[in-house]
Design a protein around this motif. Structure first.
Motif, PDB file in Angstrom:
ATOM      1  N   ASP A  65     -29.788  20.369  40.724  1.00  0.00           N
ATOM      2  CA  ASP A  65     -28.622  19.708  40.979  1.00  0.00           C
ATOM      3  C   ASP A  65     -27.336  20.890  40.672  1.00  0.00           C
ATOM      4  O   ASP A  65     -27.619  21.615  39.732  1.00  0.00           O
ATOM      5  CB  ASP A  65     -28.563  18.353  39.918  1.00  0.00           C
ATOM      6  N   ALA A  66     -26.428  20.638  41.338  1.00  0.00           N
ATOM      7  CA  ALA A  66     -25.058  21.501  41.125  1.00  0.00           C
ATOM      8  C   ALA A  66     -23.920  20.705  41.698  1.00  0.00           C
ATOM      9  O   ALA A  66     -23.878  20.178  42.963  1.00  0.00           O
ATOM     10  CB  ALA A  66     -25.344  22.931  41.980  1.00  0.00           C
ATOM     11  N   PRO A  67     -22.915  20.608  40.661  1.00  0.00           N
ATOM     12  CA  PRO A  67     -22.884  21.346  39.588  1.00  0.00           C
ATOM     13  C   PRO A  67     -23.701  20.690  38.537  1.00  0.00           C
ATOM     14  O   PRO A  67     -24.081  19.490  39.089  1.00  0.00           O
ATOM     15  CB  PRO A  67     -21.090  21.432  39.033  1.00  0.00           C
ATOM     16  N   SER A  68     -23.936  21.347  37.404  1.00  0.00           N
ATOM     17  CA  SER A  68     -24.876  20.583  36.524  1.00  0.00           C
ATOM     18  C   SER A  68     -24.130  19.350  35.710  1.00  0.00           C
ATOM     19  O   SER A  68     -23.037  19.246  35.767  1.00  0.00           O
ATOM     20  CB  SER A  68     -25.067  21.825  35.449  1.00  0.00           C
ATOM     21  N   GLY A  69     -24.913  18.475  35.270  1.00  0.00           N
ATOM     22  CA  GLY A  69     -24.378  17.377  34.502  1.00  0.00           C
ATOM     23  C   GLY A  69     -23.520  17.891  33.270  1.00  0.00           C
ATOM     24  O   GLY A  69     -22.357  17.176  33.341  1.00  0.00           O
ATOM     25  N   THR A  70     -23.633  18.872  32.659  1.00  0.00           N
ATOM     26  CA  THR A  70     -22.929  19.352  31.862  1.00  0.00           C
ATOM     27  C   THR A  70     -21.438  19.870  32.400  1.00  0.00           C
ATOM     28  O   THR A  70     -20.417  19.494  31.524  1.00  0.00           O
ATOM     29  CB  THR A  70     -23.775  20.384  31.044  1.00  0.00           C
ATOM     30  N   ALA A  71     -21.344  20.596  33.448  1.00  0.00           N
ATOM     31  CA  ALA A  71     -20.385  20.854  33.998  1.00  0.00           C
ATOM     32  C   ALA A  71     -19.275  19.970  34.316  1.00  0.00           C
ATOM     33  O   ALA A  71     -18.137  19.811  34.201  1.00  0.00           O
ATOM     34  CB  ALA A  71     -20.615  21.730  35.193  1.00  0.00           C
ATOM     35  N   LEU A  72     -19.884  18.629  34.842  1.00  0.00           N
ATOM     36  CA  LEU A  72     -19.336  17.537  35.225  1.00  0.00           C
ATOM     37  C   LEU A  72     -18.807  16.875  34.021  1.00  0.00           C
ATOM     38  O   LEU A  72     -17.640  16.293  34.140  1.00  0.00           O
ATOM     39  CB  LEU A  72     -20.054  16.614  36.206  1.00  0.00           C
ATOM     40  N   THR A  73     -19.525  16.876  32.896  1.00  0.00           N
ATOM     41  CA  THR A  73     -18.944  16.063  31.783  1.00  0.00           C
ATOM     42  C   THR A  73     -17.617  16.939  31.264  1.00  0.00           C
ATOM     43  O   THR A  73     -16.716  16.494  30.836  1.00  0.00           O
ATOM     44  CB  THR A  73     -20.199  16.174  30.804  1.00  0.00           C
ATOM     45  N   LEU A  74     -17.991  18.272  31.385  1.00  0.00           N
ATOM     46  CA  LEU A  74     -16.573  19.129  30.854  1.00  0.00           C
ATOM     47  C   LEU A  74     -15.326  18.829  31.905  1.00  0.00           C
ATOM     48  O   LEU A  74     -14.428  18.849  31.354  1.00  0.00           O
ATOM     49  CB  LEU A  74     -17.056  20.539  30.859  1.00  0.00           C
ATOM     50  N   GLY A  75     -15.646  18.701  33.177  1.00  0.00           N
ATOM     51  CA  GLY A  75     -14.677  18.385  34.036  1.00  0.00           C
ATOM     52  C   GLY A  75     -14.094  17.337  33.683  1.00  0.00           C
ATOM     53  O   GLY A  75     -12.771  17.133  33.791  1.00  0.00           O
ATOM     54  N   GLU A  76     -14.678  16.078  33.343  1.00  0.00           N
ATOM     55  CA  GLU A  76     -14.334  14.887  33.054  1.00  0.00           C
ATOM     56  C   GLU A  76     -13.279  14.869  31.852  1.00  0.00           C
ATOM     57  O   GLU A  76     -12.216  14.494  31.599  1.00  0.00           O
ATOM     58  CB  GLU A  76     -15.281  13.861  32.613  1.00  0.00           C
ATOM     59  N   SER A  77     -13.950  15.696  30.787  1.00  0.00           N
ATOM     60  CA  SER A  77     -12.920  16.011  29.795  1.00  0.00           C
ATOM     61  C   SER A  77     -11.622  16.763  30.136  1.00  0.00           C
ATOM     62  O   SER A  77     -10.386  16.632  29.415  1.00  0.00           O
ATOM     63  CB  SER A  77     -13.607  16.738  28.451  1.00  0.00           C
ATOM     64  N   ALA A  78     -11.809  17.994  30.824  1.00  0.00           N
ATOM     65  CA  ALA A  78     -10.574  18.453  31.247  1.00  0.00           C
ATOM     66  C   ALA A  78      -9.680  17.626  31.939  1.00  0.00           C
ATOM     67  O   ALA A  78      -8.348  17.777  31.874  1.00  0.00           O
ATOM     68  CB  ALA A  78     -10.883  19.505  32.348  1.00  0.00           C
ATOM     69  N   ALA A  79     -10.075  16.824  32.903  1.00  0.00           N
ATOM     70  CA  ALA A  79      -9.353  15.749  33.507  1.00  0.00           C
ATOM     71  C   ALA A  79      -8.647  14.988  32.546  1.00  0.00           C
ATOM     72  O   ALA A  79      -7.369  14.348  32.693  1.00  0.00           O
ATOM     73  CB  ALA A  79     -10.041  14.973  34.563  1.00  0.00           C
ATOM     74  N   ARG A  80      -9.246  14.327  31.628  1.00  0.00           N
ATOM     75  CA  ARG A  80      -8.665  13.527  30.575  1.00  0.00           C
ATOM     76  C   ARG A  80      -7.481  14.301  29.922  1.00  0.00           C
ATOM     77  O   ARG A  80      -6.540  13.564  29.548  1.00  0.00           O
ATOM     78  CB  ARG A  80      -9.467  13.079  29.487  1.00  0.00           C
ATOM     79  N   GLY A  81      -7.644  15.757  29.747  1.00  0.00           N
ATOM     80  CA  GLY A  81      -6.387  16.293  29.462  1.00  0.00           C
ATOM     81  C   GLY A  81      -5.213  16.754  30.317  1.00  0.00           C
ATOM     82  O   GLY A  81      -4.364  17.220  29.886  1.00  0.00           O
ATOM     83  N   GLY A  82      -5.417  16.290  31.477  1.00  0.00           N
ATOM     84  CA  GLY A  82      -4.316  16.413  32.594  1.00  0.00           C
ATOM     85  C   GLY A  82      -4.727  17.510  33.852  1.00  0.00           C
ATOM     86  O   GLY A  82      -4.037  17.786  34.716  1.00  0.00           O
TER      87      GLY A  82
END
Length: 241
Positions: A155-172
């Motif tokens: 799988d790519a992006p990894s699940g962790t990368a997607l989780t980090l991306g969700e956190s970045a998105a919450r920050g704007g």
């Protein structure tokens, strides 16, 4: 003396399951593995004092406080039903879940304490917190997430990368992703925030897989005894849900 937490390991034949068995055995004062569940019928019924069960025999496992699950998507629903029926907590790191399965986890959290995470590293939980804070403090900066794993990871992006991306998105921020597959890399995640004339890089590197198993066992200990609800690694670490 504290009573060891009674743990069921679901997906015991996989790499994470084997690591969980080994680490739990190294700390018997903290964790007692009362059952190990594998997808197929086990070749040995008892290994190092731990009884093994096939997935088809799940209903016959002894009493447990927390189930720790690193299996396959098709195995999650029966385990979820068992945990709800027995009012036992569930820690799951099984990836590749369909939206309906994620909804089932959320529904079960009304009855039991439940944690699903794409990554059980304590360091990644801290990174996740830092990424959201940095993105919120740096509006308008570019955000790129680069993840590197071994050549066998599909799988790519990894699940962790997607989780980090969700956190970045919450920050704007608006995250972009890049994936590398090379050699035997356990896991590396770089989050870069770039503005005019400067940039910030937040990085986590895993050197062995024991950190994920150790984090899952720690999560099980922290989750046990909490009220029903959907928890996160960040929440358990920083004191909220």
């Amino acid at each position: 003396m504290n009573t060891p937490l009674r743990v069921l390991i679901h997906g015991a034949s996989g790499r994470m399951g084997q690591a969980l068995l080994r680490l739990a055995a190294d700390a018997p004062q903290s964790w007692q593995v009362v059952a190990a569940v594998t997808g197929r019928a086990p070749t040995q019924r008892v290994v190092d004092g731990v009884p093994f069960f096939a997935a088809a025999e799940l209903g016959g496992v002894p009493a447990f406080d927390v189930a720790v699950d690193f299996s396959l998507p098709e195995g999650v629903e029966p385990l979820l039903q068992l945990c709800v029926a027995r009012r036992a907590a569930l820690v799951s790191g099984t990836t590749g879940l369909a939206p309906a399965q994620r909804e089932s986890l959320e529904a079960a959290a009304a009855s039991i304490p439940l944690l699903w995470a794409s990554n059980f590293s304590v360091g990644v939980a801290v990174l996740d917190e830092l990424v959201e804070r940095a993105a919120r403090a740096l509006p308008g900066w570019d955000c790129d997430i680069v993840e590197s794993h071994h050549v066998h990871k599909k799988d790519a992006p990894s699940g962790t990368a997607l989780t980090l991306g969700e956190s970045a998105a919450r920050g704007g921020a608006t995250p972009r992703y890049a994936s590398l597959r090379a050699g035997d890399i356990v896991g590396e995640h770089l989050v870069q925030l770039a503005g005019q004339g400067e940039r910030i890089e937040l990085v986590h590197r895993a050197s062995n897989r024991d950190i994920f198993a150790r984090g899952a066992l720690q999560a099980a200990s922290r989750l046990h005894g909490r009220p029903a609800g959907l928890y996160s690694m960040r929440g358990l670490l920083f004191g909220d849900s």
